[in-house]
Motif scaffolding. Sequence first.
Motif, mmCIF file in Angstrom:
data_model
loop_
_atom_site.group_PDB
_atom_site.id
_atom_site.type_symbol
_atom_site.label_atom_id
_atom_site.label_comp_id
_atom_site.label_asym_id
_atom_site.label_seq_id
_atom_site.Cartn_x
_atom_site.Cartn_y
_atom_site.Cartn_z
ATOM 1 N N GLU A 1 0.831 -1.202 0.000
ATOM 2 C CA GLU A 1 0.000 0.000 0.000
ATOM 3 C C GLU A 1 0.869 1.257 0.000
ATOM 4 O OE1 GLU A 1 -2.678 0.004 3.253
ATOM 5 O OE2 GLU A 1 -3.726 -1.836 2.623
ATOM 6 N N HIS A 2 0.471 2.231 -0.811
ATOM 7 C CA HIS A 2 1.170 3.513 -0.879
ATOM 8 C C HIS A 2 0.128 4.629 -0.816
ATOM 9 C CE1 HIS A 2 4.804 1.351 -2.063
ATOM 10 N NE2 HIS A 2 4.076 0.730 -2.974
ATOM 11 N N PRO A 3 0.154 5.456 0.216
ATOM 12 C CA PRO A 3 -0.820 6.542 0.308
ATOM 13 C C PRO A 3 -0.681 7.530 -0.852
ATOM 14 C CG PRO A 3 0.284 6.188 2.411
ATOM 15 C CD PRO A 3 1.043 5.396 1.389
ATOM 16 N N VAL A 4 -1.814 7.935 -1.400
ATOM 17 C CA VAL A 4 -1.858 8.979 -2.428
ATOM 18 C C VAL A 4 -2.408 10.233 -1.759
ATOM 19 C CG1 VAL A 4 -2.809 9.686 -4.660
ATOM 20 C CG2 VAL A 4 -2.217 7.275 -4.244
ATOM 21 N N LEU A 5 -1.675 11.319 -1.877
ATOM 22 C CA LEU A 5 -2.055 12.577 -1.227
ATOM 23 C C LEU A 5 -2.141 13.687 -2.259
ATOM 24 C CD1 LEU A 5 0.442 11.094 0.648
ATOM 25 C CD2 LEU A 5 -0.647 12.595 2.315
ATOM 26 N N LEU A 6 -2.906 14.726 -1.949
ATOM 27 C CA LEU A 6 -3.024 15.830 -2.888
ATOM 28 C C LEU A 6 -3.125 17.146 -2.145
ATOM 29 C CD1 LEU A 6 -6.567 16.207 -4.468
ATOM 30 C CD2 LEU A 6 -6.143 14.892 -2.396
ATOM 31 N N ILE A 7 -2.892 18.220 -2.904
ATOM 32 C CA ILE A 7 -2.971 19.568 -2.374
ATOM 33 C C ILE A 7 -3.458 20.485 -3.493
ATOM 34 C CG2 ILE A 7 -0.610 20.289 -2.984
ATOM 35 C CD1 ILE A 7 -0.453 21.637 -0.223
ATOM 36 N N ASP A 8 -4.194 21.504 -3.117
ATOM 37 C CA ASP A 8 -4.609 22.521 -4.080
ATOM 38 C C ASP A 8 -3.549 23.625 -4.051
ATOM 39 O OD1 ASP A 8 -5.683 24.545 -5.564
ATOM 40 O OD2 ASP A 8 -7.461 24.827 -4.316
ATOM 41 N N PRO A 9 -2.712 23.721 -5.077
ATOM 42 C CA PRO A 9 -1.633 24.720 -5.036
ATOM 43 C C PRO A 9 -2.139 26.152 -5.021
ATOM 44 C CG PRO A 9 -1.800 23.743 -7.222
ATOM 45 C CD PRO A 9 -2.705 22.952 -6.323
ATOM 46 N N CYS A 10 -3.382 26.371 -5.437
ATOM 47 C CA CYS A 10 -3.935 27.728 -5.445
ATOM 48 C C CYS A 10 -4.720 28.024 -4.177
ATOM 49 C CB CYS A 10 -4.825 27.926 -6.670
ATOM 50 S SG CYS A 10 -3.914 27.840 -8.222
ATOM 51 N N GLY A 11 -4.776 27.028 -3.270
ATOM 52 C CA GLY A 11 -5.488 27.240 -2.020
ATOM 53 C C GLY A 11 -4.542 27.728 -0.944
ATOM 54 N N VAL A 12 -4.711 27.206 0.247
ATOM 55 C CA VAL A 12 -3.879 27.618 1.367
ATOM 56 C C VAL A 12 -2.451 27.175 1.115
ATOM 57 C CG1 VAL A 12 -3.505 27.391 3.844
ATOM 58 C CG2 VAL A 12 -5.825 27.470 2.927
ATOM 59 N N GLY A 13 -1.495 28.034 1.382
ATOM 60 C CA GLY A 13 -0.093 27.722 1.152
ATOM 61 C C GLY A 13 0.380 26.584 2.020
ATOM 62 N N ALA A 14 1.465 25.955 1.611
ATOM 63 C CA ALA A 14 2.028 24.837 2.359
ATOM 64 C C ALA A 14 2.481 25.312 3.729
ATOM 65 C CB ALA A 14 3.203 24.241 1.597
ATOM 66 N N ARG A 15 2.286 24.467 4.729
ATOM 67 C CA ARG A 15 2.736 24.769 6.073
ATOM 68 C C ARG A 15 4.204 24.421 6.218
ATOM 69 N NH1 ARG A 15 -2.222 22.159 7.012
ATOM 70 N NH2 ARG A 15 -1.192 20.240 7.603
ATOM 71 N N GLU A 16 4.873 25.094 7.090
ATOM 72 C CA GLU A 16 6.283 24.823 7.342
ATOM 73 C C GLU A 16 6.399 23.615 8.264
ATOM 74 O OE1 GLU A 16 9.857 24.247 7.374
ATOM 75 O OE2 GLU A 16 9.251 25.985 6.206
ATOM 76 N N ALA A 17 7.049 22.553 7.778
ATOM 77 C CA ALA A 17 7.143 21.325 8.557
ATOM 78 C C ALA A 17 8.438 21.218 9.330
ATOM 79 C CB ALA A 17 7.001 20.110 7.634
ATOM 80 N N SER A 18 9.415 22.012 9.006
ATOM 81 C CA SER A 18 10.722 21.878 9.640
ATOM 82 C C SER A 18 10.737 22.523 11.018
ATOM 83 C CB SER A 18 11.793 22.535 8.766
ATOM 84 O OG SER A 18 13.034 22.533 9.437
ATOM 85 N N ALA B 1 3.599 25.514 -9.229
ATOM 86 C CA ALA B 1 2.293 25.038 -9.696
ATOM 87 C C ALA B 1 1.251 26.137 -9.562
ATOM 88 C CB ALA B 1 1.877 23.804 -8.904
ATOM 89 N N ARG B 2 1.319 26.917 -8.483
ATOM 90 C CA ARG B 2 0.383 28.014 -8.292
ATOM 91 C C ARG B 2 0.560 29.058 -9.391
ATOM 92 N NH1 ARG B 2 2.065 29.708 -3.569
ATOM 93 N NH2 ARG B 2 0.801 28.193 -2.435
ATOM 94 N N SER B 3 1.818 29.344 -9.755
ATOM 95 C CA SER B 3 2.061 30.350 -10.796
ATOM 96 C C SER B 3 1.556 29.880 -12.155
ATOM 97 C CB SER B 3 3.556 30.672 -10.869
ATOM 98 O OG SER B 3 4.293 29.613 -11.459
ATOM 99 N N ARG B 4 1.503 28.563 -12.345
ATOM 100 C CA ARG B 4 0.988 28.013 -13.605
ATOM 101 C C ARG B 4 -0.524 27.808 -13.567
ATOM 102 N NH1 ARG B 4 5.196 23.384 -15.846
ATOM 103 N NH2 ARG B 4 7.150 24.366 -15.165
ATOM 104 N N ARG B 5 -1.146 28.109 -12.438
ATOM 105 C CA ARG B 5 -2.582 27.946 -12.243
ATOM 106 C C ARG B 5 -3.021 26.495 -12.396
ATOM 107 N NH1 ARG B 5 -4.915 32.827 -11.724
ATOM 108 N NH2 ARG B 5 -3.793 34.657 -12.520
ATOM 109 N N LEU B 6 -2.187 25.574 -11.950
ATOM 110 C CA LEU B 6 -2.577 24.171 -11.918
ATOM 111 C C LEU B 6 -3.559 23.954 -10.776
ATOM 112 C CD1 LEU B 6 0.934 22.569 -12.519
ATOM 113 C CD2 LEU B 6 -0.886 22.943 -14.192
ATOM 114 N N ARG B 7 -4.571 23.150 -11.001
ATOM 115 C CA ARG B 7 -5.647 23.013 -10.022
ATOM 116 C C ARG B 7 -5.334 21.981 -8.942
ATOM 117 N NH1 ARG B 7 -11.199 22.049 -12.952
ATOM 118 N NH2 ARG B 7 -11.858 22.096 -10.763
ATOM 119 N N THR B 8 -4.603 20.932 -9.298
ATOM 120 C CA THR B 8 -4.379 19.849 -8.343
ATOM 121 C C THR B 8 -2.960 19.340 -8.456
ATOM 122 O OG1 THR B 8 -6.698 19.139 -8.470
ATOM 123 C CG2 THR B 8 -5.119 17.538 -7.615
ATOM 124 N N MET B 9 -2.316 19.130 -7.311
ATOM 125 C CA MET B 9 -1.027 18.445 -7.244
ATOM 126 C C MET B 9 -1.221 17.192 -6.390
ATOM 127 S SD MET B 9 1.812 21.413 -6.575
ATOM 128 C CE MET B 9 3.176 20.428 -7.207
#
Length: 291
Positions: free
Chosen positions: A108-125, A247-255
């Motif tokens: 099993e391998h989890p598949v995850l997604l994010i909306d690049p035009c939505g809320v920005g990525a959180r800092e994980a470090s 991806a946000r600058s290219r207006r891609l809807r889903t990553m």
Amino acid sequence: MAAAPVRRTHATDPVLARVEWFHETVAREFSRVRERYGPFVLHLQPWQGPFPARPHPAERGRAFTAAEVRDLLRTQRERQAPRGLEWLAETAPALRGACEEAGLVVREHPVLLIDPCGVGAREASSTPGPPPAAELLASNDWRVEYAIAVAHVGFTYPGTDRGPEGRASVAELLASGELRREAAEAARRIHAGTRALAIAETWEGPVATGQFNTLDDLAEIIAVATLPEARRRGHASAVLRTLIAEARSRRLRTMFLTAADEEVARIYEGVGFRRLATLLEAGEAGMGRGA
């Protein structure tokens, strides 16, 4: 830490259907021959990377048998095709049982997604001080091949633990010349606008890298890796932030991306990704994805 529950997604989910379409299209484009074999699709003579068989779109909802899976494996061996099967669990739920009955190991391998035009990525470090930075590479940047070497070394030593492997392993791989064709293909795709490649560097050179490929308004993140000697310092998160911003600058809807395991999936969830589905990989013992 307990694994987060997988989001149960119905096969008619439009995002899930688009991700399945993306996988099928990439497998077709990177295989010289693609043909139907019973309820499956065979990918023959791959010219970049192995692509296992997949259930045919018209057959996903049916019942599968162990005999059909064994027959497929026999044909794959005879025709020297990449062996095994790969599919989204939610779109062909009955296939797993048939593969296990046929003696295959199902991972099993989890598949995850994010909306690049939505809320920005959180800092994980949690590294003190300013967060590490990353940058995109142009197609003619000499570091394209270097970045690919970093990814290969990172995948050779999977997981998130630190280790001694690093720049020396990269230098050895570059000296071998084995990556020149792969680097040329990456440069071609960057120039064509269908790929983005990012690296994070220290004063000693690149230590982390990641890419995404695009089809229509989707982007699949691939090959995110950090040299073992530089892990747990936020470099992979910096790469992800850079890819998401592009991806946000290219207006891609889903990553979206496919994580190797639950531990890696939690890292992506830490920068804003959410669960979509589970990719299942059925193969003989010893077969499997990298990190």
